[in-house]
Design a protein around this motif. Structure first.
Motif, PDB file in Angstrom:
ATOM      1  N   SER A 186      18.640  54.606  15.803  1.00 19.84           N
ATOM      2  CA  SER A 186      18.347  53.281  15.241  1.00 19.84           C
ATOM      3  C   SER A 186      18.446  52.198  16.313  1.00 19.84           C
ATOM      4  O   SER A 186      17.566  51.336  16.422  1.00 19.84           O
ATOM      5  N   LEU A 187      19.514  52.253  17.100  1.00 18.26           N
ATOM      6  CA  LEU A 187      19.689  51.245  18.149  1.00 18.26           C
ATOM      7  C   LEU A 187      18.670  51.454  19.269  1.00 18.26           C
ATOM      8  O   LEU A 187      18.114  50.492  19.806  1.00 18.26           O
ATOM      9  N   TYR A 188      18.404  52.719  19.612  1.00 14.89           N
ATOM     10  CA  TYR A 188      17.434  53.009  20.670  1.00 14.89           C
ATOM     11  C   TYR A 188      16.063  52.439  20.328  1.00 14.89           C
ATOM     12  O   TYR A 188      15.426  51.770  21.152  1.00 14.89           O
ATOM     13  N   VAL A 189      15.583  52.707  19.104  1.00 13.65           N
ATOM     14  CA  VAL A 189      14.238  52.261  18.707  1.00 13.65           C
ATOM     15  C   VAL A 189      14.180  50.738  18.660  1.00 13.65           C
ATOM     16  O   VAL A 189      13.200  50.125  19.104  1.00 13.65           O
ATOM     17  N   HIS A 190      15.227  50.121  18.125  1.00 11.53           N
ATOM     18  CA  HIS A 190      15.275  48.659  18.065  1.00 11.53           C
ATOM     19  C   HIS A 190      15.142  48.062  19.462  1.00 11.53           C
ATOM     20  O   HIS A 190      14.327  47.163  19.696  1.00 11.53           O
ATOM     21  N   ALA A 191      15.939  48.575  20.408  1.00 14.75           N
ATOM     22  CA  ALA A 191      15.908  48.050  21.775  1.00 14.75           C
ATOM     23  C   ALA A 191      14.588  48.370  22.470  1.00 14.75           C
ATOM     24  O   ALA A 191      14.029  47.524  23.177  1.00 14.75           O
ATOM     25  N   ALA A 192      14.070  49.582  22.256  1.00 16.78           N
ATOM     26  CA  ALA A 192      12.837  49.991  22.930  1.00 16.78           C
ATOM     27  C   ALA A 192      11.640  49.167  22.456  1.00 16.78           C
ATOM     28  O   ALA A 192      10.786  48.765  23.258  1.00 16.78           O
ATOM     29  N   CYS A 193      11.556  48.907  21.155  1.00 15.54           N
ATOM     30  CA  CYS A 193      10.437  48.109  20.633  1.00 15.54           C
ATOM     31  C   CYS A 193      10.500  46.677  21.161  1.00 15.54           C
ATOM     32  O   CYS A 193       9.480  46.100  21.562  1.00 15.54           O
ATOM     33  N   HIS A 194      11.687  46.090  21.144  1.00 14.84           N
ATOM     34  CA  HIS A 194      11.822  44.735  21.691  1.00 14.84           C
ATOM     35  C   HIS A 194      11.482  44.719  23.176  1.00 14.84           C
ATOM     36  O   HIS A 194      10.860  43.767  23.672  1.00 14.84           O
ATOM     37  N   ALA A 195      11.886  45.767  23.900  1.00 14.52           N
ATOM     38  CA  ALA A 195      11.592  45.826  25.331  1.00 14.52           C
ATOM     39  C   ALA A 195      10.087  45.918  25.577  1.00 14.52           C
ATOM     40  O   ALA A 195       9.557  45.300  26.511  1.00 14.52           O
ATOM     41  N   ALA A 196       9.374  46.690  24.745  1.00 11.43           N
ATOM     42  CA  ALA A 196       7.925  46.827  24.903  1.00 11.43           C
ATOM     43  C   ALA A 196       7.231  45.489  24.681  1.00 11.43           C
ATOM     44  O   ALA A 196       6.292  45.132  25.411  1.00 11.43           O
ATOM     45  N   VAL A 197       7.686  44.747  23.681  1.00 15.00           N
ATOM     46  CA  VAL A 197       7.118  43.420  23.442  1.00 15.00           C
ATOM     47  C   VAL A 197       7.453  42.492  24.601  1.00 15.00           C
ATOM     48  O   VAL A 197       6.607  41.713  25.066  1.00 15.00           O
ATOM     49  N   ARG A 198       8.662  42.594  25.092  1.00 18.21           N
ATOM     50  CA  ARG A 198       9.107  41.728  26.190  1.00 18.21           C
ATOM     51  C   ARG A 198       8.345  42.021  27.481  1.00 18.21           C
ATOM     52  O   ARG A 198       8.011  41.104  28.235  1.00 18.21           O
TER      53      ARG A 198
END
Length: 301
Positions: free
Chosen positions: A214-226
């Protein structure tokens, strides 16, 4: 038909429930809630906060484990869609409080999504999410010059996300190892565990995708947008990231919109491969996927 045949189940997450209950017309919300009850058969995914804290606790108990055990504990009933809590009253003694808590759990266990529909709708979600997205965009612009790679963006997002390992998590961890400890011990534990988690995420991201999905996907998606300097977050995108976090690690398939599918399955993410999950955005493809399941069900009869 597939749900009635126990071939398919469509669990409801907190993000799905909140987003689908935005209609101001009560009859529309009641009809939607009835559909959620039918397709989910009363199965609900724990909140994102609960899942992350459980995943982190599971990892801390056994860092060398191969996979998370949390998925087996991730399911609750609709009455707990916003969190599995047990009430207590200082007016009761311990025995009475236990009886009170058991009665409350029994009651909430029997509540349906339709039962939860109130008389008034809350249509303010879009404004709340947009305001949050605007704040995040401002921070993204401020720190953009320091981000030179997706890996840097991911590390920056993880740095913020590991605050889920908070004072309560530190207390729980210490309580499982020590009979007594001080406030200073809690602060030192919280700091050292956050540092350790950050380094493991940075050095072993594939491991953490399995152990703390859950935390991995949250961080990874935000990172991709960033990392995509041409993209800006809006309220809709923020909600979509919560949907992605709920889907990965707990479901075999996700039906969503094309922009989220592209984000999840391309570039540095490729979440469908990491989690062995179909991510489908086209109606025809979704029907083919379900038809294949139906054919398999008939062949097995």
């Amino acid at each position: 038909m597939l749900v009635r045949a126990d071939r398919v189940i469509c669990p409801v997450s907190d993000a799905v429930y909140v987003e689908t209950m935005q209609a101001t017309d009560r009859q529309t919300r009641l009809a939607t809630a009835s559909l959620l009850d039918e397709l989910s058969q009363g199965i609900c995914l724990r909140t994102e906060y609960e899942r992350v804290t459980m995943e982190l606790a599971d990892f801390m108990r056994s860092p060398s484990g191969e996979g998370s055990l949390v998925s087996d504990l991730a399911w609750v009933r609709p009455g707990m869609v916003f969190g599995a809590r047990t009430p207590s009253s200082p007016a009761f003694d311990e025995l009475a409080n236990r009886a009170f808590q058991k009665s409350a759990i029994d009651h909430m266990w029997a509540v349906s999504f339709r039962d939860l529909v109130g008389p008034d709708g809350d249509g303010d979600l879009a404004n709340v999410m947009q305001a949050s997205a605007s704040r995040i965009n401002e921070k993204m612009v401020e720190y953009a010059p320091t981000i030179q790679s997706f890996q840097q963006a991911f590390a920056a997002e993880v740095s913020g996300a590991i605050k889920f390992f908070d004072e309560k998590a530190a207390r729980d961890f210490l309580a499982s190892h020590l009979s007594e400890f001080s406030l200073d011990d809690v602060e030192k534990c919280q700091s050292s565990m956050q540092t350790m988690l950050f380094n493991v995420f940075r050095l072993r991201p594939e491991l953490m995708a399995k152990r703390v999905p859950s935390l991995y996907v949250h961080a990874a998606c935000h990172a991709a947008v960033r990392w995509d300097k041409t993209r800006k977050l809006d309220g809709h995108w923020l909600m979509d990231i919560h949907h992605a976090s709920a889907a990965c690690g707990h479901h075999h398939a996700m039906f969503t919109e094309k922009p989220l599918r592209v984000l999840m399955t391309s570039g540095h993410l490729r979440l469908h491969e990491k989690f062995g999950m179909q991510v489908i955005a086209e109606g025809g493809e979704a029907l083919r996927y379900l038809s294949d399941l139906q054919s398999a069900e008939r062949a097995a009869m």
